[in-house]
Design an enzyme around this catalytic site. Sequence first.
Site, PDB file in Angstrom:
ATOM      1  N   HIS A   1     -10.071   1.208   2.307  1.00 27.57           N
ATOM      2  CA  HIS A   1      -9.578   2.536   2.690  1.00 27.57           C
ATOM      3  C   HIS A   1     -10.728   3.494   3.008  1.00 27.57           C
ATOM      4  CE1 HIS A   1      -5.241   2.516   2.308  1.00 27.57           C
ATOM      5  NE2 HIS A   1      -5.286   1.958   1.113  1.00 27.57           N
TER       6      HIS A   1
ATOM      7  N   HIS B   1      -9.213  -3.743  -1.718  1.00 24.26           N
ATOM      8  CA  HIS B   1      -8.196  -3.035  -0.925  1.00 24.26           C
ATOM      9  C   HIS B   1      -8.547  -1.547  -0.830  1.00 24.26           C
ATOM     10  CE1 HIS B   1      -3.792  -2.145   0.092  1.00 24.26           C
ATOM     11  NE2 HIS B   1      -4.286  -0.958  -0.208  1.00 24.26           N
ATOM     12  N   GLU B   2      -8.922  -0.958  -1.967  1.00 25.26           N
ATOM     13  CA  GLU B   2      -9.217   0.479  -1.983  1.00 25.26           C
ATOM     14  C   GLU B   2     -10.529   0.792  -1.261  1.00 25.26           C
ATOM     15  OE1 GLU B   2      -6.824   2.285  -2.740  1.00 25.26           O
ATOM     16  OE2 GLU B   2      -5.644   0.804  -3.802  1.00 25.26           O
TER      17      GLU B   2
ATOM     18  N   CYS C   1       0.847  -1.198   0.000  1.00 28.56           N
ATOM     19  CA  CYS C   1       0.000   0.000   0.000  1.00 28.56           C
ATOM     20  C   CYS C   1       0.880   1.244   0.000  1.00 28.56           C
ATOM     21  CB  CYS C   1      -0.882  -0.026   1.247  1.00 28.56           C
ATOM     22  SG  CYS C   1      -1.956   1.400   1.408  1.00 28.56           S
TER      23      CYS C   1
HETATM   24 ZN    ZN Z   1      -3.744   1.024   0.159  1.00 26.39          ZN
END
Ligand code: ZN
Length: 184
Positions: free
Chosen positions: A140, A136-137, A94
């Site tokens: 966030h 993954h995003e 990341c």
């Molecule tokens: Zn990330």
Amino acid sequence: MILPITIYSDDILRQRAKPLKGVDSSIEELIGSMFESMYNASGIGLAAPQVGKSLRLLVLDLSCVKNYESEKPMVVINPHILAVKGSSEMDEGCLSVPGVQGDVVRPSLITLKYRNERFEEQVGEFSGMPGRVLQHEIDHLDGTLFVDRVQKRDRRKIQKELAALASGIVNASYPVVVPVSKLY
Ligand code: ZN
């Protein structure tokens, strides 16, 4: 404009980001800057909290990844995962956690509802690398980092690296913003 990337210990990476109500010229500008910042950092995905904006917006471009050369850059606004299927393990990293990598298990396929850069509603199925990066995003946007999901066996290995990042020791080849409170 290249924006600095927020780092591990930044509070904004732990907040639930706010949905967008539409796309105006300032959001268009932000999207452009996010792509620019992502390319500058050789990333393949970037979420708005990683450039200091607590908004449910992310960009990705997998065209530099082997076997995904024909993938188009993608803008994802207000994503909502409708369904998941299967499970797979993959090594993740990341831009907000530079120098740290670890294996993460995630569903192998997601059905996603989101809005594109014209704020049009879309529904799509994503697997492989796109499915992985999207999850993954999207994490966030909910204040979750991949290190929270790293397989137990990798956790001890990365603890020291995370402690260094939290104390403000950051080695990155791109502009970053280190939280001021953590410098004292
Ligand atoms: Zn990330």
